[in-house]
Design a protein around this motif. Structure first.
Motif, short mmCIF file in Angstrom:
data_model
loop_
_atom_site.label_atom_id
_atom_site.label_comp_id
_atom_site.label_asym_id
_atom_site.label_seq_id
_atom_site.Cartn_x
_atom_site.Cartn_y
_atom_site.Cartn_z
N MET A 134 0.82 -1.03 0.26
CA MET A 134 0.07 -0.07 0.06
C MET A 134 0.84 1.03 -0.09
O MET A 134 1.75 1.35 1.11
N VAL A 135 0.96 2.10 -1.21
CA VAL A 135 1.90 3.06 -1.20
C VAL A 135 1.10 4.41 -0.93
O VAL A 135 1.81 5.14 -0.82
N ALA A 136 -0.15 4.48 -1.06
CA ALA A 136 -0.95 5.76 -0.95
C ALA A 136 -2.33 5.56 -0.83
O ALA A 136 -2.69 4.56 -1.14
N GLY A 137 -3.13 6.18 0.01
CA GLY A 137 -4.46 6.05 0.21
C GLY A 137 -5.02 7.16 1.12
O GLY A 137 -4.21 8.05 1.41
N THR A 138 -6.31 7.32 1.28
CA THR A 138 -6.81 8.33 1.97
C THR A 138 -6.74 7.99 3.61
O THR A 138 -6.28 6.94 3.72
N GLY A 139 -6.46 9.11 4.32
CA GLY A 139 -5.97 9.12 5.75
C GLY A 139 -7.02 8.03 6.44
O GLY A 139 -6.41 7.08 7.16
N ALA A 140 -8.45 7.87 6.09
CA ALA A 140 -9.31 6.94 6.84
C ALA A 140 -8.90 5.45 6.72
O ALA A 140 -8.92 4.42 7.50
N VAL A 141 -8.52 5.33 5.12
CA VAL A 141 -8.32 4.09 4.86
C VAL A 141 -7.00 3.44 5.52
O VAL A 141 -6.82 2.46 5.89
N LEU A 142 -6.05 4.19 5.28
CA LEU A 142 -4.59 3.86 5.92
C LEU A 142 -4.68 3.86 7.31
O LEU A 142 -4.05 2.82 7.97
N ASP A 143 -5.43 4.50 8.01
CA ASP A 143 -5.50 4.48 9.56
C ASP A 143 -6.33 3.06 9.91
O ASP A 143 -6.11 2.51 10.63
#
Length: 59
Positions: free
Chosen positions: A42-51
């Motif tokens: 996972m190299v990027a994503g929205t804050g909510a998804v990464l959290d």
């Protein structure tokens, strides 16, 4: 190792350190002859998804 919410059957999220454990488990308990097991960073994503991913992988 947890299935991803809303994902296709067989999709899991976890951290890289646990990949060997997940792979071994899938190979031992698989119902398939030639399983396709791979890791995708996972190299990027929205804050909510990464959290959510970070919380899930920490459990």
């Amino acid at each position: 190792m947890r299935p991803t919410s809303g994902a296709r059957s067989g999709d899991f999220q976890d951290n890289a350190a646990r990949y060997p454990e997940l792979e071994a488990h899938l190979l031992e308990h698989r119902p398939w002859r030639n399983p396709e097991i791979n890791a995708v960073p996972m190299v990027a994503g929205t804050g909510a998804v990464l959290d959510r991913i970070a919380r899930s992988a920490a459990q």
